[in-house]
Design a protein around this motif. Structure first.
Motif, PDB file in Angstrom:
ATOM      1  N   ASP A 193      12.097   1.227  73.789  1.00 33.08           N
ATOM      2  CA  ASP A 193      11.806   2.857  74.728  1.00 33.08           C
ATOM      3  C   ASP A 193      11.856   2.862  75.890  1.00 33.08           C
ATOM      4  OD1 ASP A 193      11.644   3.267  71.630  1.00 33.08           O
ATOM      5  OD2 ASP A 193       9.013   2.599  71.121  1.00 33.08           O
ATOM      6  N   GLY A 194      11.024   2.384  76.701  1.00 32.30           N
ATOM      7  CA  GLY A 194      11.386   2.071  78.149  1.00 32.30           C
ATOM      8  C   GLY A 194      12.475   2.427  78.651  1.00 32.30           C
ATOM      9  N   GLU A 195      13.623   1.200  77.925  1.00 35.35           N
ATOM     10  CA  GLU A 195      15.001   1.534  78.334  1.00 35.35           C
ATOM     11  C   GLU A 195      15.468   2.824  78.438  1.00 35.35           C
ATOM     12  OE1 GLU A 195      16.668  -0.787  80.521  1.00 35.35           O
ATOM     13  OE2 GLU A 195      15.189  -2.028  80.767  1.00 35.35           O
ATOM     14  N   LEU A 196      15.236   3.128  76.801  1.00 38.39           N
ATOM     15  CA  LEU A 196      15.622   4.752  76.401  1.00 38.39           C
ATOM     16  C   LEU A 196      15.669   5.320  77.171  1.00 38.39           C
ATOM     17  CD1 LEU A 196      17.431   6.058  74.328  1.00 38.39           C
ATOM     18  CD2 LEU A 196      15.160   5.767  73.677  1.00 38.39           C
ATOM     19  N   LEU A 197      13.983   5.578  77.633  1.00 36.74           N
ATOM     20  CA  LEU A 197      13.598   6.776  78.529  1.00 36.74           C
ATOM     21  C   LEU A 197      14.159   6.432  80.117  1.00 36.74           C
ATOM     22  CD1 LEU A 197       9.610   6.790  77.128  1.00 36.74           C
ATOM     23  CD2 LEU A 197      11.816   8.778  76.694  1.00 36.74           C
ATOM     24  N   HIS A 198      13.796   5.328  80.568  1.00 36.15           N
ATOM     25  CA  HIS A 198      14.589   5.320  81.515  1.00 36.15           C
ATOM     26  C   HIS A 198      16.110   5.406  82.170  1.00 36.15           C
ATOM     27  CE1 HIS A 198      14.684   3.200  86.190  1.00 36.15           C
ATOM     28  NE2 HIS A 198      15.524   2.738  85.214  1.00 36.15           N
ATOM     29  N   PHE A 199      16.870   5.447  80.925  1.00 33.79           N
ATOM     30  CA  PHE A 199      18.064   5.710  80.727  1.00 33.79           C
ATOM     31  C   PHE A 199      18.366   6.780  80.836  1.00 33.79           C
ATOM     32  CE2 PHE A 199      22.319   7.492  78.264  1.00 33.79           C
ATOM     33  CZ  PHE A 199      23.234   6.928  79.370  1.00 33.79           C
ATOM     34  N   ILE A 200      17.710   7.462  79.545  1.00 34.33           N
ATOM     35  CA  ILE A 200      17.076   9.597  79.780  1.00 34.33           C
ATOM     36  C   ILE A 200      17.565  10.261  81.269  1.00 34.33           C
ATOM     37  CG2 ILE A 200      16.553  11.549  78.517  1.00 34.33           C
ATOM     38  CD1 ILE A 200      16.076   9.595  76.317  1.00 34.33           C
ATOM     39  N   GLY A 201      15.755   9.511  81.353  1.00 34.88           N
ATOM     40  CA  GLY A 201      15.568  10.071  83.210  1.00 34.88           C
ATOM     41  C   GLY A 201      16.822   9.072  84.392  1.00 34.88           C
ATOM     42  N   GLY A 202      17.407   8.704  84.181  1.00 34.98           N
ATOM     43  CA  GLY A 202      18.563   8.396  85.143  1.00 34.98           C
ATOM     44  C   GLY A 202      19.424   9.206  84.786  1.00 34.98           C
ATOM     45  N   PHE A 203      19.925   9.922  83.154  1.00 30.67           N
ATOM     46  CA  PHE A 203      21.224  10.774  82.959  1.00 30.67           C
ATOM     47  C   PHE A 203      20.675  12.350  83.774  1.00 30.67           C
ATOM     48  CE2 PHE A 203      22.057  14.426  80.414  1.00 30.67           C
ATOM     49  CZ  PHE A 203      23.573  13.893  80.447  1.00 30.67           C
ATOM     50  N   LEU A 204      19.585  12.667  84.108  1.00 28.69           N
ATOM     51  CA  LEU A 204      18.749  13.943  83.948  1.00 28.69           C
ATOM     52  C   LEU A 204      19.013  13.993  85.502  1.00 28.69           C
ATOM     53  CD1 LEU A 204      15.939  14.609  81.498  1.00 28.69           C
ATOM     54  CD2 LEU A 204      18.315  15.358  81.898  1.00 28.69           C
ATOM     55  N   ILE A 205      18.761  13.164  86.447  1.00 27.13           N
ATOM     56  CA  ILE A 205      18.476  12.509  87.370  1.00 27.13           C
ATOM     57  C   ILE A 205      20.280  13.113  88.208  1.00 27.13           C
ATOM     58  CG2 ILE A 205      18.055  11.139  90.490  1.00 27.13           C
ATOM     59  CD1 ILE A 205      15.794  10.484  87.898  1.00 27.13           C
ATOM     60  N   PHE A 206      21.218  12.441  87.208  1.00 27.58           N
ATOM     61  CA  PHE A 206      22.245  12.696  87.428  1.00 27.58           C
ATOM     62  C   PHE A 206      23.088  13.854  88.292  1.00 27.58           C
ATOM     63  CE2 PHE A 206      26.650  11.961  86.291  1.00 27.58           C
ATOM     64  CZ  PHE A 206      27.349  11.696  87.590  1.00 27.58           C
ATOM     65  N   ILE A 207      22.457  14.057  86.762  1.00 30.04           N
ATOM     66  CA  ILE A 207      23.490  15.968  86.595  1.00 30.04           C
ATOM     67  C   ILE A 207      22.559  16.918  87.612  1.00 30.04           C
ATOM     68  CG2 ILE A 207      23.347  17.637  85.083  1.00 30.04           C
ATOM     69  CD1 ILE A 207      24.812  15.521  83.864  1.00 30.04           C
ATOM     70  N   GLN A 208      21.590  16.664  88.108  1.00 28.42           N
ATOM     71  CA  GLN A 208      21.085  17.188  88.748  1.00 28.42           C
ATOM     72  C   GLN A 208      21.514  17.060  90.254  1.00 28.42           C
ATOM     73  OE1 GLN A 208      16.937  16.389  89.413  1.00 28.42           O
ATOM     74  NE2 GLN A 208      15.759  18.014  88.133  1.00 28.42           N
ATOM     75  N   LEU A 209      21.782  16.072  90.416  1.00 33.09           N
ATOM     76  CA  LEU A 209      22.895  15.678  91.769  1.00 33.09           C
ATOM     77  C   LEU A 209      23.626  16.241  91.491  1.00 33.09           C
ATOM     78  CD1 LEU A 209      22.649  14.128  94.507  1.00 33.09           C
ATOM     79  CD2 LEU A 209      23.903  12.263  93.158  1.00 33.09           C
ATOM     80  N   ILE A 210      24.461  16.080  90.958  1.00 31.37           N
ATOM     81  CA  ILE A 210      25.779  17.748  90.527  1.00 31.37           C
ATOM     82  C   ILE A 210      25.669  18.820  90.897  1.00 31.37           C
ATOM     83  CG2 ILE A 210      27.785  17.702  89.001  1.00 31.37           C
ATOM     84  CD1 ILE A 210      27.048  15.074  87.895  1.00 31.37           C
ATOM     85  N   ALA A 211      24.276  18.667  90.221  1.00 29.08           N
ATOM     86  CA  ALA A 211      24.085  20.354  91.253  1.00 29.08           C
ATOM     87  C   ALA A 211      23.759  20.317  91.811  1.00 29.08           C
ATOM     88  CB  ALA A 211      23.006  21.013  89.426  1.00 29.08           C
ATOM     89  N   TRP A 212      23.392  19.906  92.844  1.00 22.38           N
ATOM     90  CA  TRP A 212      22.665  19.945  93.773  1.00 22.38           C
ATOM     91  C   TRP A 212      24.473  20.310  94.428  1.00 22.38           C
ATOM     92  CZ3 TRP A 212      24.088  16.507  98.184  1.00 22.38           C
ATOM     93  CH2 TRP A 212      23.291  16.707  99.764  1.00 22.38           C
ATOM     94  N   ALA A 213      25.147  19.495  94.841  1.00 21.98           N
ATOM     95  CA  ALA A 213      26.903  19.671  95.035  1.00 21.98           C
ATOM     96  C   ALA A 213      27.032  21.002  95.139  1.00 21.98           C
ATOM     97  CB  ALA A 213      27.468  18.848  94.376  1.00 21.98           C
ATOM     98  N   PHE A 214      26.631  22.037  94.684  1.00 21.41           N
ATOM     99  CA  PHE A 214      27.059  23.845  94.455  1.00 21.41           C
ATOM    100  C   PHE A 214      25.721  24.338  94.831  1.00 21.41           C
ATOM    101  CE2 PHE A 214      29.149  21.821  91.205  1.00 21.41           C
ATOM    102  CZ  PHE A 214      30.543  21.540  90.429  1.00 21.41           C
TER     103      PHE A 214
END
Length: 114
Positions: free
Chosen positions: A29-50
Motif C-alpha cells: 500500500d505504501g509503494e502504491l501511494l508513493h507511486f501515485i504521489g510521484g505521478f501527481l508530482i511529475f504531472i505538476q512538473l509538466i504543468a509548471w513548464a507552461f
C-alpha cells in the motif's frame, strides 16, 4: 501573476519533490501511494513548464489533477486532499495569468488601431 505562480509552484515542487525522494514507503500500500504521489508530482512538473508562456495549459492540467486528486482522496487515501487544494490554488493563479496575457494582447491591439 505568471511569475508569482511560477515561483510558488517551483518552490512547491522542490519541497514536495524532496519529501517524495526522501520518504521510504512500507508495504504494498505504501509503494502504491508513493507511486501515485510521484505521478501527481511529475504531472505538476509538466504543468509548471507552461506557466510562463501558456498559463491556460497549466490551468487545464492542474484542473484535471485536482479532479484526479479528489477522486484518489475519496477512494484511497484522504491525504491526497492536500494535492487537490494546492492544485486548485495554482489553477486559479494560472487562470489569472492567462487573463493577464489576454488583457495585454487586447491593449496592444487597441494601441495598433489608434
Amino acid at each position: 501573476m505568471r511569475i508569482a505562480t511560477g515561483l510558488l509552484l517551483a518552490m512547491w515542487l522542490l519541497f514536495i519533490g524532496y519529501k517524495f525522494l526522501t520518504t521510504q514507503p512500507v508495504g504494498y500500500d505504501g509503494e502504491l501511494l508513493h507511486f501515485i504521489g510521484g505521478f501527481l508530482i511529475f504531472i505538476q512538473l509538466i504543468a509548471w513548464a507552461f506557466v510562463f508562456t501558456k498559463p491556460i495549459v497549466t490551468f487545464i492540467i492542474l484542473l484535471l489533477l485536482t479532479v484526479l486528486s479528489i477522486w484518489i482522496a475519496v477512494s484511497m487515501e484522504s491525504a491526497y486532499t492536500l494535492f487537490a487544494v494546492v492544485n486548485t490554488i495554482f489553477a486559479v493563479m494560472s487562470y489569472a495569468g492567462h487573463r493577464e496575457i489576454v488583457k495585454m494582447a487586447k491593449t496592444k491591439i487597441a494601441a495598433k488601431i489608434k
